[in-house]
Design an enzyme around this catalytic site. Structure first.
Site, mmCIF file in Angstrom:
data_model
loop_
_atom_site.group_PDB
_atom_site.id
_atom_site.type_symbol
_atom_site.label_atom_id
_atom_site.label_comp_id
_atom_site.label_asym_id
_atom_site.label_seq_id
_atom_site.Cartn_x
_atom_site.Cartn_y
_atom_site.Cartn_z
ATOM 1 N N GLU A 38 0.856 -1.196 0.000
ATOM 2 C CA GLU A 38 0.000 0.000 0.000
ATOM 3 C C GLU A 38 0.898 1.255 0.000
ATOM 4 O O GLU A 38 1.979 1.239 0.615
ATOM 5 C CB GLU A 38 -0.846 -0.048 1.281
ATOM 6 C CG GLU A 38 -1.768 1.113 1.516
ATOM 7 C CD GLU A 38 -2.532 0.958 2.854
ATOM 8 O OE1 GLU A 38 -2.198 0.037 3.649
ATOM 9 O OE2 GLU A 38 -3.459 1.750 3.094
ATOM 10 N N LYS A 109 -9.519 2.304 -2.004
ATOM 11 C CA LYS A 109 -9.767 1.670 -0.698
ATOM 12 C C LYS A 109 -11.115 2.109 -0.122
ATOM 13 O O LYS A 109 -11.351 3.301 0.117
ATOM 14 C CB LYS A 109 -8.627 2.037 0.259
ATOM 15 C CG LYS A 109 -8.651 1.317 1.597
ATOM 16 C CD LYS A 109 -7.381 1.690 2.383
ATOM 17 C CE LYS A 109 -7.233 0.919 3.680
ATOM 18 N NZ LYS A 109 -5.966 1.259 4.374
ATOM 19 N N CYS A 142 -5.254 -3.318 2.263
ATOM 20 C CA CYS A 142 -5.009 -3.424 3.705
ATOM 21 C C CYS A 142 -6.272 -3.653 4.543
ATOM 22 O O CYS A 142 -6.842 -4.727 4.537
ATOM 23 C CB CYS A 142 -4.211 -2.210 4.169
ATOM 24 S SG CYS A 142 -3.288 -2.546 5.686
HETATM 25 C C1 ACM Z 1 -4.112 -0.121 7.015
HETATM 26 O O1 ACM Z 1 -5.194 -0.213 6.465
HETATM 27 N N1 ACM Z 1 -3.096 0.479 6.443
HETATM 28 C C2 ACM Z 1 -3.892 -0.707 8.338
#
Ligand code: ACM
Length: 265
Positions: A38, A109, A142
């Site tokens: 990420e 995301k 993530c």
């Molecule tokens: C995250 O979503 N970077 C923990």
């Protein structure tokens, strides 16, 4: 299909350095799909929205993306990478699927983690599966791991492999992804970073342990916590087609969605 990950330590704010690091590390790699962490080029722990704004980029105008496309063209592989994506007045914590012809899909995301909510905009594009060399690949970023609906949605769209760029600071995800792969019977490549973002407002240490999990919840391989790791392995995506957990239980067919309608509210 040859898949893998590159776990490394991005330096905060040093986009050019981080780009060169990735390009050099993958220069001679033979694979079909490689997953990067990420926010692989900016670093993670922003002080505020202005700082993020100064580092985020429009992928269409990014020399980092240009370098990655060139690398994909040279090595004839695909990359999934985390990317701080500027789009008009919004900034998303995105994953880009990049191939020899350019960006093939952008996933933004959906589930922002903790202080990300202060400076990122939440994703606004439905989960989608893309084809990479005839293999169906879904992307998550993530913290999406903690919402099982996300991976289930990709599974129901036919995903065989989940590419999961991460910057994990908690310790739960790597074990939890074993369950995600058990309950969906898909492959997952979770690429985490390691090291610490030491910033004026505090520091965050990332947990490494990037991993590949096979359907059935089988851990194929896991990196150590605080060291660089490049790992490539051969998988058979067709293993994900068999959804039985017992001879009489198909994990997709046996669902009773009419009894959990409230999940979509
Ligand atoms: C995250 O979503 N970077 C923990």
């Amino acid at each position: 299909m040859k898949v893998g990950y590159y776990q490394f330590r991005p330096l905060f704010g040093k986009i050019r350095h981080n780009t060169n690091k990735v390009v050099n590390a993958l220069q001679d790699v033979k694979a079909d799909l490689i997953v990067l962490p990420e926010l692989a080029f900016t670093g993670y722990y922003f002080q505020n929205k202005n700082e993020l704004k100064s580092l985020a980029e429009d992928p269409a105008k990014s020399s980092t993306v240009e370098a990655l496309v060139k690398l994909c063209r040279k090595n004839y592989f695909h990359l999934v990478t985390g990317f701080a994506e500027k789009s008009r007045d919004k900034i998303f914590n995105s994953a880009l699927l990049i191939g020899p012809d350019g960006i093939e899909h952008t996933y933004r995301k959906l589930h922002l983690f903790n202080e990300e909510k202060k400076y990122f905009d939440a994703g606004d594009i439905p989960l989608q599966v893309n084809t990479v060399k005839e293999v169906k690949v879904g992307m998550l970023v993530c913290f999406d791991w903690v919402f099982p609906e996300a991976m289930r949605s990709l599974t129901l769209q036919g995903a065989e492999v989940i590419a999961h760029p991460s910057n994990l600071v908690l310790t739960f995800c790597q074990e939890a992804m074993i369950t995600r792969c058990l309950e969906n019977r898909v492959f997952a490549i979770t690429t985490n970073r390691f090291g610490t973002d030491k910033r004026p407002h505090g520091e965050l240490k990332f947990t490494g342990k990037s991993q590949i999990v096979a359907p059935g919840g089988v851990l194929v391989q896991r990196a150590v916590s605080q060291r660089e790791a490049l790992f490539i392995t051969e998988i058979d995506p067709a293993e994900s087609h068999q959804k039985n957990i017992t001879p009489m239980n198909d994990l997709i067919e046996d669902r009773r969605p009419e009894y959990y309608q409230n999940l979509i509210n």
